[in-house]
Design a protein around this motif. Sequence first.
Motif, mmCIF file in Angstrom:
data_model
loop_
_atom_site.group_PDB
_atom_site.id
_atom_site.type_symbol
_atom_site.label_atom_id
_atom_site.label_comp_id
_atom_site.label_asym_id
_atom_site.label_seq_id
_atom_site.Cartn_x
_atom_site.Cartn_y
_atom_site.Cartn_z
ATOM 1 N N SER A 80 0.360 6.897 46.193
ATOM 2 C CA SER A 80 -0.091 6.348 44.917
ATOM 3 C C SER A 80 1.088 5.950 44.046
ATOM 4 C CB SER A 80 -0.954 7.384 44.189
ATOM 5 O OG SER A 80 -1.427 6.880 42.969
ATOM 6 N N ALA A 81 2.133 6.778 44.054
ATOM 7 C CA ALA A 81 3.328 6.485 43.261
ATOM 8 C C ALA A 81 3.987 5.197 43.727
ATOM 9 C CB ALA A 81 4.310 7.651 43.345
ATOM 10 N N MET A 82 4.079 5.029 45.035
ATOM 11 C CA MET A 82 4.692 3.818 45.583
ATOM 12 C C MET A 82 3.905 2.581 45.182
ATOM 13 S SD MET A 82 5.734 5.174 49.395
ATOM 14 C CE MET A 82 6.212 3.537 49.971
ATOM 15 N N ASN A 83 2.596 2.681 45.212
ATOM 16 C CA ASN A 83 1.758 1.545 44.818
ATOM 17 C C ASN A 83 1.948 1.200 43.351
ATOM 18 O OD1 ASN A 83 0.680 1.290 47.394
ATOM 19 N ND2 ASN A 83 -1.052 2.642 46.962
ATOM 20 N N ASP A 84 1.972 2.238 42.506
ATOM 21 C CA ASP A 84 2.116 2.011 41.072
ATOM 22 C C ASP A 84 3.517 1.524 40.700
ATOM 23 O OD1 ASP A 84 -0.490 2.666 40.453
ATOM 24 O OD2 ASP A 84 -0.060 4.760 40.013
ATOM 25 N N MET A 85 4.477 1.819 41.550
ATOM 26 C CA MET A 85 5.865 1.463 41.276
ATOM 27 C C MET A 85 6.199 0.025 41.672
ATOM 28 S SD MET A 85 9.134 3.678 42.594
ATOM 29 C CE MET A 85 10.803 3.229 42.214
ATOM 30 N N PHE A 86 5.355 -0.592 42.449
ATOM 31 C CA PHE A 86 5.651 -1.899 43.025
ATOM 32 C C PHE A 86 5.997 -2.934 41.969
ATOM 33 C CE2 PHE A 86 4.223 -6.145 44.297
ATOM 34 C CZ PHE A 86 5.038 -6.349 45.411
ATOM 35 N N GLN A 87 5.169 -3.050 40.927
ATOM 36 C CA GLN A 87 5.384 -4.079 39.911
ATOM 37 C C GLN A 87 6.651 -3.815 39.113
ATOM 38 O OE1 GLN A 87 3.534 -6.989 39.496
ATOM 39 N NE2 GLN A 87 5.285 -7.477 38.204
ATOM 40 N N ALA A 88 6.910 -2.527 38.796
ATOM 41 C CA ALA A 88 8.117 -2.187 38.040
ATOM 42 C C ALA A 88 9.369 -2.538 38.840
ATOM 43 C CB ALA A 88 8.117 -0.698 37.694
ATOM 44 N N GLN A 89 9.323 -2.274 40.136
ATOM 45 C CA GLN A 89 10.460 -2.605 40.994
ATOM 46 C C GLN A 89 10.645 -4.127 41.080
ATOM 47 O OE1 GLN A 89 10.333 -0.553 44.702
ATOM 48 N NE2 GLN A 89 12.336 -1.277 45.373
ATOM 49 N N LYS A 90 9.540 -4.836 41.064
ATOM 50 C CA LYS A 90 9.603 -6.307 41.092
ATOM 51 C C LYS A 90 10.285 -6.832 39.826
ATOM 52 C CE LYS A 90 6.624 -10.368 41.733
ATOM 53 N NZ LYS A 90 5.219 -10.832 41.913
ATOM 54 N N TYR A 91 9.936 -6.261 38.670
ATOM 55 C CA TYR A 91 10.587 -6.652 37.413
ATOM 56 C C TYR A 91 12.099 -6.392 37.488
ATOM 57 C CZ TYR A 91 6.061 -7.099 35.004
ATOM 58 O OH TYR A 91 4.795 -7.486 34.607
ATOM 59 N N PHE A 92 12.448 -5.232 38.023
ATOM 60 C CA PHE A 92 13.859 -4.865 38.122
ATOM 61 C C PHE A 92 14.612 -5.864 38.997
ATOM 62 C CE2 PHE A 92 17.540 -2.766 39.878
ATOM 63 C CZ PHE A 92 18.060 -2.037 38.816
ATOM 64 N N ASP A 93 14.051 -6.173 40.161
ATOM 65 C CA ASP A 93 14.701 -7.119 41.076
ATOM 66 C C ASP A 93 14.853 -8.492 40.434
ATOM 67 O OD1 ASP A 93 14.813 -5.111 42.970
ATOM 68 O OD2 ASP A 93 13.016 -5.773 44.037
ATOM 69 N N GLN A 94 13.836 -8.912 39.682
ATOM 70 C CA GLN A 94 13.915 -10.198 38.991
ATOM 71 C C GLN A 94 14.998 -10.181 37.917
ATOM 72 O OE1 GLN A 94 9.861 -10.582 37.639
ATOM 73 N NE2 GLN A 94 9.214 -11.744 39.464
ATOM 74 N N ALA A 95 15.164 -9.031 37.264
ATOM 75 C CA ALA A 95 16.186 -8.903 36.223
ATOM 76 C C ALA A 95 17.586 -9.036 36.811
ATOM 77 C CB ALA A 95 16.045 -7.570 35.508
#
Length: 256
Positions: A80-95
Amino acid sequence: MATYNKRGYKPKNKVEKEQNIEADSTTAEVFNTLDETASKTEAFVEKNQIYIFIIIALVAVIVLGSLGYKEFISKPKQVSAMNDMFQAQKYFDQAVIGVEKDSLYNLALNGGEGKFGMLDIIDEYGGTPSANLASYYAGTAYLRLKNYKKAVEHLENFKSDDEILAPIAKGNIGDAFVQLNQPNEALSYYEQAAEMRNNDYTTPMYLYKAGTIALDLGEADKALTYFERIKNGYPNATEASKVDVFIGKAQVLTNK
């Protein structure tokens, strides 16, 4: 040397009779002792069987509870944590590669589009590998946003055995302390980062940073050691192409 009489053997004289009597007596004593020990053990078990059963039951509960926690709580929680973290990690990579870095790092930290940010992952899924990794992302995001104290706080909470990520996290703490004008602390973390792993990327990078800080602190001997390690041990590293200038400077200061 011990000798053994064959079955049906009859003693030939008085001495042998006495030896047989003594042997029988010793054997009887051994069996009596064993019987007494067994009786005491049985009595102890009988007297304390309730406590023994309780201990056995507690051990079973602990073992089964641990297995059950891992299977039915820990694993689903991590998924569940990995699923919820996906979008935040995407923002970080884009940054990292994008142009609107500050806003993207803030989204990585606080979330967006109804999704969790790294700070939410840390709060909601504490103790999971995802929460640990979120501490790295949060610390690095704060570093990029120039919130250096928060960067140190979160990066300190990150633990890893990864070949690259572990020393980079330590090095990022060093970067934060440089910005906080705490060079001694920065040097310590750069040294830790350089020694954590031995590879052609992080090792020369943090030896170089440690060397430059050591020069600023007036520790020319130490700086010279770090620069020479880069020159001799990592000749293909990016830092090696500019280290000769610093070696010369450190040698001059050392010979003063």
